[in-house]
Structure formats: C-alpha cells, structure tokens
Design a protein around this motif. Structure first.
Motif, mmCIF file in Angstrom:
data_model
loop_
_atom_site.group_PDB
_atom_site.id
_atom_site.type_symbol
_atom_site.label_atom_id
_atom_site.label_comp_id
_atom_site.label_asym_id
_atom_site.label_seq_id
_atom_site.Cartn_x
_atom_site.Cartn_y
_atom_site.Cartn_z
ATOM 1 N N TRP A 140 -136.033 45.621 20.600
ATOM 2 C CA TRP A 140 -135.688 46.606 21.625
ATOM 3 C C TRP A 140 -136.766 47.677 21.649
ATOM 4 C CZ3 TRP A 140 -132.129 45.737 25.133
ATOM 5 C CH2 TRP A 140 -131.058 44.897 24.838
ATOM 6 N N ILE A 141 -137.183 48.071 22.855
ATOM 7 C CA ILE A 141 -138.072 49.224 22.992
ATOM 8 C C ILE A 141 -137.417 50.221 23.941
ATOM 9 C CG2 ILE A 141 -140.196 47.926 22.540
ATOM 10 C CD1 ILE A 141 -140.832 48.222 25.561
ATOM 11 N N LEU A 142 -137.686 51.486 23.689
ATOM 12 C CA LEU A 142 -137.214 52.550 24.578
ATOM 13 C C LEU A 142 -138.429 53.160 25.255
ATOM 14 C CD1 LEU A 142 -135.283 52.957 21.730
ATOM 15 C CD2 LEU A 142 -134.088 54.181 23.511
ATOM 16 N N PRO A 177 -139.394 57.492 35.316
ATOM 17 C CA PRO A 177 -138.770 58.027 36.532
ATOM 18 C C PRO A 177 -137.626 57.138 37.029
ATOM 19 C CG PRO A 177 -141.156 58.135 36.696
ATOM 20 C CD PRO A 177 -140.840 57.330 35.469
ATOM 21 N N TRP A 178 -136.620 57.775 37.538
ATOM 22 C CA TRP A 178 -135.385 57.126 37.964
ATOM 23 C C TRP A 178 -135.615 55.976 38.947
ATOM 24 C CZ3 TRP A 178 -130.632 56.861 36.339
ATOM 25 C CH2 TRP A 178 -129.634 56.435 37.179
ATOM 26 N N HIS A 179 -136.515 56.166 39.891
ATOM 27 C CA HIS A 179 -136.716 55.145 40.929
ATOM 28 C C HIS A 179 -137.398 53.879 40.386
ATOM 29 C CE1 HIS A 179 -140.540 57.330 40.934
ATOM 30 N NE2 HIS A 179 -141.077 56.261 41.468
ATOM 31 N N LEU A 180 -137.853 53.890 39.121
ATOM 32 C CA LEU A 180 -138.500 52.719 38.531
ATOM 33 C C LEU A 180 -137.552 51.898 37.652
ATOM 34 C CD1 LEU A 180 -141.966 54.234 37.612
ATOM 35 C CD2 LEU A 180 -141.292 52.998 39.673
ATOM 36 N N PHE A 181 -136.273 52.246 37.650
ATOM 37 C CA PHE A 181 -135.275 51.507 36.879
ATOM 38 C C PHE A 181 -134.886 50.236 37.632
ATOM 39 C CE2 PHE A 181 -135.169 55.010 34.160
ATOM 40 C CZ PHE A 181 -134.319 54.802 33.096
ATOM 41 N N ALA A 230 -134.836 41.328 28.738
ATOM 42 C CA ALA A 230 -133.646 41.847 29.420
ATOM 43 C C ALA A 230 -133.511 43.340 29.170
ATOM 44 C CB ALA A 230 -132.399 41.137 28.913
ATOM 45 N N PRO A 231 -132.870 44.054 30.109
ATOM 46 C CA PRO A 231 -132.538 45.466 29.864
ATOM 47 C C PRO A 231 -131.192 45.542 29.141
ATOM 48 C CG PRO A 231 -131.913 44.891 32.084
ATOM 49 C CD PRO A 231 -132.542 43.653 31.481
ATOM 50 N N ASP A 232 -130.930 46.669 28.484
ATOM 51 C CA ASP A 232 -129.583 46.847 27.925
ATOM 52 C C ASP A 232 -128.650 47.273 29.058
ATOM 53 O OD1 ASP A 232 -130.260 49.561 28.263
ATOM 54 O OD2 ASP A 232 -129.269 50.149 26.413
ATOM 55 N N GLN A 233 -127.349 47.317 28.784
ATOM 56 C CA GLN A 233 -126.360 47.591 29.830
ATOM 57 C C GLN A 233 -126.558 48.970 30.460
ATOM 58 O OE1 GLN A 233 -124.224 45.425 31.227
ATOM 59 N NE2 GLN A 233 -123.777 47.063 32.681
ATOM 60 N N ALA A 234 -126.861 49.990 29.648
ATOM 61 C CA ALA A 234 -127.037 51.341 30.182
ATOM 62 C C ALA A 234 -128.254 51.425 31.107
ATOM 63 C CB ALA A 234 -127.165 52.350 29.044
ATOM 64 N N THR A 235 -129.305 50.700 30.780
ATOM 65 C CA THR A 235 -130.492 50.677 31.647
ATOM 66 C C THR A 235 -130.174 49.926 32.936
ATOM 67 O OG1 THR A 235 -131.964 50.763 29.733
ATOM 68 C CG2 THR A 235 -132.919 49.972 31.789
ATOM 69 N N TYR A 236 -129.498 48.801 32.801
ATOM 70 C CA TYR A 236 -129.145 48.004 33.966
ATOM 71 C C TYR A 236 -128.266 48.792 34.935
ATOM 72 C CZ TYR A 236 -127.223 44.215 36.761
ATOM 73 O OH TYR A 236 -126.844 43.425 37.813
ATOM 74 N N ARG A 273 -128.142 56.079 31.559
ATOM 75 C CA ARG A 273 -128.692 56.782 30.409
ATOM 76 C C ARG A 273 -129.605 57.951 30.790
ATOM 77 N NH1 ARG A 273 -130.967 52.871 27.733
ATOM 78 N NH2 ARG A 273 -129.259 52.460 26.306
ATOM 79 N N GLY A 274 -130.012 58.113 31.976
ATOM 80 C CA GLY A 274 -130.949 59.187 32.307
ATOM 81 C C GLY A 274 -132.346 58.632 32.476
ATOM 82 N N ASN A 275 -133.309 59.225 31.777
ATOM 83 C CA ASN A 275 -134.689 58.798 31.991
ATOM 84 C C ASN A 275 -135.277 58.006 30.818
ATOM 85 O OD1 ASN A 275 -134.941 60.869 30.189
ATOM 86 N ND2 ASN A 275 -136.436 62.019 31.378
ATOM 87 N N ILE A 276 -134.435 57.332 30.048
ATOM 88 C CA ILE A 276 -134.903 56.454 28.977
ATOM 89 C C ILE A 276 -134.420 55.043 29.281
ATOM 90 C CG2 ILE A 276 -134.802 55.885 26.529
ATOM 91 C CD1 ILE A 276 -134.356 58.814 25.931
#
Length: 137
Positions: free
Chosen positions: A22-24, A29-33, A50-56, A60-63
């Motif tokens: 896993w990397i953080l 920026p939000w629009h790049l999620f 794969a992304p984690d659920q919070a990223t998907y 989570r904010g900007n991480i």
C-alpha cells in the motif's frame, strides 16, 4: 502455498522481489481521484493494482491510498512528480510525498523476504564455514 505473478525467469527456490504494498499519496488534488489518473501517476513507483475503499469512494480528503506492485530490489521513491514533463527551468507541477505501508524486507544473498542481508543466517553460516575451513588448514 503462495500465489505469485509468473515471470519467464521463474525459479522455485528464489522468492520473488516483486510484492504488492500500500502507498499513500499525500496532497493529491480532489479532481485526480480517478483510477485512470491515479494509476498513471504511480507508474514510476510500480504497477497500480487497486485503490482502497476510502480512495475509491473519495471519503478520505486529499490522501489517496493505492495497492501497488513494487520491486524490492529497486530503491523506493519518496515523491512523485505531478505535472507536465519537467523541462529545464519549468515548474509546471509539484512533488507529492508518498508513504509506504507494510513493505517487507528482502535479502539479496539468499533471495528470501523477511530479513535483510546483514541479518541473513545463510550468509552467516557460509562465512562461519569459510572461516573454520581456512583455520583448519
């Protein structure tokens, strides 16, 4: 039993140096999620899995947290360039800090995960045998 990615140079006695971790990515920026964007951003680190659920779900904010396949034999990056190709004097972008979670150690002597070369029992045993062999002569 361990399921690993097949490679042409597969050797059953050698544990692979390619692992998923896993990397953080901090301050993304939000629009790049978006998966197509994030997987391209991490190409210099490894292959995005794969992304984690919070990223998907963008909760989570900007991480952003992504599972990435990395090679333990290569040096780890601590930053990713986000922007246009870096030309001399061009600053059309910024460096984003990245953090790794759960990266296993890898011994370059016995080719096993779980310890570094300076802690390798196989290496120490061989060195001890060599030392005893030269003393007996």
């Amino acid at each position: 039993m361990k399921v690993i990615k097949w490679t042409a140079d597969f050797k059953p006695e050698v544990e692979t140096s390619i692992v998923p971790v896993w990397i953080l990515i901090h301050q993304l920026p939000w629009h790049l999620f978006r998966w197509d964007v994030m997987s391209k951003i991490v190409e210099s680190v490894g292959i995005a899995i794969a992304p984690d659920q919070a990223t998907y779900s963008k909760t989570r904010g900007n991480i952003a947290k992504l599972k990435v396949e990395i090679d333990l034999l290569k040096p780890k990056q601590d930053q990713i360039w986000l922007g246009f190709n870096r030309l001399e004097g061009s600053e059309d972008g910024k460096w984003l800090n990245i953090e790794y979670e759960g990266v296993p150690s890898y011994c370059k002597f016995c080719f096993l995960q779980g310890h570094m070369e300076d802690q390798c029992r196989v290496k120490k045993e061989r060195e001890d045998k060599r030392g005893k062999g030269t003393r007996q002569k």
